[in-house]
Scaffold this active site. Structure first.
Site, PDB file in Angstrom:
ATOM      1  N   ARG A 211       0.882  -1.187   0.000  1.00 43.28           N
ATOM      2  CA  ARG A 211       0.000   0.000   0.000  1.00 43.28           C
ATOM      3  C   ARG A 211       0.904   1.217   0.000  1.00 43.28           C
ATOM      4  O   ARG A 211       1.715   1.407   0.913  1.00 43.28           O
ATOM      5  CB  ARG A 211      -0.904  -0.002   1.233  1.00 43.28           C
ATOM      6  CG  ARG A 211      -1.588   1.337   1.445  1.00 43.28           C
ATOM      7  CD  ARG A 211      -2.662   1.316   2.505  1.00 43.28           C
ATOM      8  NE  ARG A 211      -3.851   0.630   2.033  1.00 43.28           N
ATOM      9  CZ  ARG A 211      -5.061   0.769   2.564  1.00 43.28           C
ATOM     10  NH1 ARG A 211      -5.237   1.583   3.593  1.00 43.28           N
ATOM     11  NH2 ARG A 211      -6.091   0.106   2.089  1.00 43.28           N
TER      12      ARG A 211
ATOM     13  N   HIS B 213      -7.503   0.702  -6.161  1.00 41.05           N
ATOM     14  CA  HIS B 213      -7.696  -0.164  -4.979  1.00 41.05           C
ATOM     15  C   HIS B 213      -8.398  -1.451  -5.426  1.00 41.05           C
ATOM     16  O   HIS B 213      -9.558  -1.692  -5.074  1.00 41.05           O
ATOM     17  CB  HIS B 213      -8.516   0.582  -3.929  1.00 41.05           C
ATOM     18  CG  HIS B 213      -8.448  -0.013  -2.552  1.00 41.05           C
ATOM     19  ND1 HIS B 213      -7.677  -1.122  -2.237  1.00 41.05           N
ATOM     20  CD2 HIS B 213      -9.066   0.350  -1.384  1.00 41.05           C
ATOM     21  CE1 HIS B 213      -7.823  -1.401  -0.952  1.00 41.05           C
ATOM     22  NE2 HIS B 213      -8.657  -0.535  -0.412  1.00 41.05           N
TER      23      HIS B 213
ATOM     24  N   GLN C 214     -10.235  -4.028  -2.926  1.00 36.20           N
ATOM     25  CA  GLN C 214     -11.488  -3.529  -2.367  1.00 36.20           C
ATOM     26  C   GLN C 214     -12.647  -3.818  -3.316  1.00 36.20           C
ATOM     27  O   GLN C 214     -13.688  -4.326  -2.901  1.00 36.20           O
ATOM     28  CB  GLN C 214     -11.376  -2.013  -2.133  1.00 36.20           C
ATOM     29  CG  GLN C 214     -12.659  -1.381  -1.644  1.00 36.20           C
ATOM     30  CD  GLN C 214     -13.008  -1.796  -0.228  1.00 36.20           C
ATOM     31  OE1 GLN C 214     -12.166  -1.706   0.665  1.00 36.20           O
ATOM     32  NE2 GLN C 214     -14.227  -2.256   0.002  1.00 36.20           N
TER      33      GLN C 214
ATOM     34  N   ASP D 105     -17.479   7.095  -1.198  1.00 29.90           N
ATOM     35  CA  ASP D 105     -16.194   7.060  -0.492  1.00 29.90           C
ATOM     36  C   ASP D 105     -15.882   8.484  -0.033  1.00 29.90           C
ATOM     37  O   ASP D 105     -16.546   9.438  -0.459  1.00 29.90           O
ATOM     38  CB  ASP D 105     -15.108   6.522  -1.445  1.00 29.90           C
ATOM     39  CG  ASP D 105     -13.750   6.353  -0.760  1.00 29.90           C
ATOM     40  OD1 ASP D 105     -13.705   6.265   0.481  1.00 29.90           O
ATOM     41  OD2 ASP D 105     -12.725   6.307  -1.482  1.00 29.90           O
TER      42      ASP D 105
ATOM     43  N   CYS E 184     -16.493   1.758   1.161  1.00 25.22           N
ATOM     44  CA  CYS E 184     -15.321   0.922   1.446  1.00 25.22           C
ATOM     45  C   CYS E 184     -14.823   1.098   2.879  1.00 25.22           C
ATOM     46  O   CYS E 184     -14.118   0.237   3.391  1.00 25.22           O
ATOM     47  CB  CYS E 184     -14.208   1.251   0.463  1.00 25.22           C
ATOM     48  SG  CYS E 184     -13.758   2.994   0.463  1.00 25.22           S
TER      49      CYS E 184
ATOM     50  N   ARG F  69     -13.760  -8.504   2.815  1.00 23.51           N
ATOM     51  CA  ARG F  69     -12.359  -8.272   2.476  1.00 23.51           C
ATOM     52  C   ARG F  69     -11.539  -9.504   2.868  1.00 23.51           C
ATOM     53  O   ARG F  69     -10.662  -9.948   2.123  1.00 23.51           O
ATOM     54  CB  ARG F  69     -11.807  -7.027   3.202  1.00 23.51           C
ATOM     55  CG  ARG F  69     -12.375  -5.693   2.760  1.00 23.51           C
ATOM     56  CD  ARG F  69     -12.021  -5.336   1.332  1.00 23.51           C
ATOM     57  NE  ARG F  69     -10.581  -5.305   1.087  1.00 23.51           N
ATOM     58  CZ  ARG F  69      -9.759  -4.293   1.369  1.00 23.51           C
ATOM     59  NH1 ARG F  69     -10.234  -3.190   1.906  1.00 23.51           N
ATOM     60  NH2 ARG F  69      -8.461  -4.368   1.082  1.00 23.51           N
TER      61      ARG F  69
END
Ligand code: CP
Ligand code: NVA
Length: 303
Positions: free
Chosen positions: A103, A130, A133, A222, A262, A290
Site C-alpha cells: 500500500r 484499490h 477492495q 467514499d 469501502c 475483504r
C-alpha cells in the site's frame, strides 16, 4: 491468472469469477469452522506506506488462517525508505518471501516492484487504484443480489482510487456503472476513456447525483479527501456538498437498493449517519468480505 494483481486489468472475466467462487468456498469453510491451510510454510511481506485497518487485517489474518505467516514492514523499517532501489528490494525480497502486498502512494512504485520481483505483487491501494477492495465489493453484491450481471451500480463522489477501480472492473464485467462526480474531480482520464469505450454493460458519467442513482441497485460512496489529500479537506467539503448520500438521494434508487462504502467513512460528509446505519447499508458485510476475498487472492496467486 497473471503473476500479480496490480490493477483489475490483470483479470479477465474467468479470473474474476474464479476469485468469487473461491471466496464463497473459503467463507463457507471459515463459517463452518473447517481449517484449510494450503499456504503452510509461506510468508507474505506487507509493505505499508499509508494507514490501514481492513486491508492490513484481512491480509494478515487471512494468511494466518491459510497456514502461512505475514511480516509487516513500514517504510521506516526497510532500506527502501533510505534509498535502496526498488529493483534491489524486489529481487532480494523475492528470495525470502512468497508474495508481497503493498500500500503506497504512486502506482508506478507498485508496477516497478512487480517488474523486478519473481513473486506475486498485490496492490493494497495506491493513489490511483484499490483493486482488492472492488473485488470484495462485487463479491458482496453477488451475495446480496445473486449476481453482478445487469446490476446498475452508481458511484457518487470523488473520482478517486475506488472510482478508478470500479471503472476498471466495468471493462470486464457486464454491469451498468454510473458515476456522479463534481467537475474537475472525475476519474483518471485514461481509465475513464477506456471504460467508456470498452465497458461490457455500459458506463455513464454525470454531474448530478440524482441522475446517476435513478433506479440503481447499488449506491456506493467514499471519502471526499483520500489519504494524502488531508490539506484539501476544507476545500473539498465545499465542492462536494451536493454529493452526499442521504435519505433523499437514496429515494431515487430501487426500493431494495444496497448502500456500500469501502470505509473508513466521514459521517455527515459523503454519507449520513442515518444511511450508513440504515436498513439498506451493507458496509459491515462488505468489510468482512475483504477477509474472504483476500484469502482467495492469496490462495490463487501464492498457492
Ligand atoms: N477499505 C480499506 O481499504 O480500508 P483500510 O484503509 O482500513 O485498509
Ligand atoms: N479513497 C480512500 C480509500 C480508503 C480505503 C483513500 O485512498 O484514502
Amino acid at each position: 491468472m497473471n503473476k500479480d494483481l496490480l490493477s483489475l486489468y490483470d483479470l479477465n472475466r474467468d479470473d474474476f469469477d474464479e476469485i468469487f467462487r473461491r471466496s464463497e468456498k473459503l467463507k463457507e469453510m471459515s463459517k463452518g469452522g473447517i481449517s484449510y491451510t494450503p499456504l503452510r510454510g509461506k510468508t507474505l511481506g506487507m509493505i505499508f506506506d499509508k494507514s490501514s485497518t481492513r486491508t492490513r487485517l484481512s491480509f494478515e489474518v487471512g494468511i494466518y488462517q491459510l497456514g502461512g505467516i505475514a511480516t509487516f514492514l513500514t517504510r521506516r523499517d526497510i532500506q527502501l525508505g533510505r534509498g535502496e532501489t526498488v529493483a534491489d528490494t524486489a529481487r532480494v525480497m523475492s528470495r525470502y518471501l512468497d508474495g508481497i502486498i503493498i500500500r503506497t502512494f504512486a502506482q508506478e512504485l507498485v508496477d516497478e516492484l512487480a517488474k523486478w520481483a519473481i513473486i506475486p505483487i498485490i496492490n493494497g491501494l495506491t493513489d490511483l487504484l484499490h483493486p482488492c477492495q472492488i473485488l470484495a465489493d462485487i463479491f458482496t453484491i453477488i451475495e446480496k443480489k445473486g449476481r453482478y450481471e445487469g446490476m446498475k451500480i452508481a458511484y457518487v463522489g470523488d473520482g478517486n482510487n475506488i472510482a478508478n477501480s470500479w471503472v476498471n472492473a466495468a471493462v470486464e464485467l457486464p454491469f451498468y456503472l454510473t458515476l456522479a462526480c463534481p467537475a474537475g474531480y472525475e476519474p483518471d482520464e485514461f481509465i475513464l476513456q477506456r471504460g467508456i469505450k470498452e465497458s461490457e454493460g455500459g458506463l455513464a458519467l454525470f454531474h448530478s447525483p440524482a441522475e446517476a442513482v435513478a433506479d440503481a441497485d447499488v449506491i456506493y460512496t467514499d471519502v471526499w479527501a483520500s489519504m494524502g489529500q488531508e490539506d484539501e479537506q476544507k476545500k473539498r467539503s465545499v465542492v462536494f456538498q451536493d454529493y452526499q448520500v442521504n435519505e433523499k438521494l437514496i429515494s431515487y434508487a430501487k426500493e431494495d437498493v444496497i448502500i456500500m462504502h469501502c470505509l473508513p467513512a466521514h459521517r455527515g460528509e459523503e454519507i449520513t449517519d442515518e444511511v450508513i446505519e440504515g436498513p439498506h447499508s451493507v458496509v459491515l458485510d462488505q468489510a468482512e468480505n475483504r477477509l474472504h476475498v483476500q484469502k482467495a487472492i492469496m490462495e490463487i496467486l501464492m498457492g
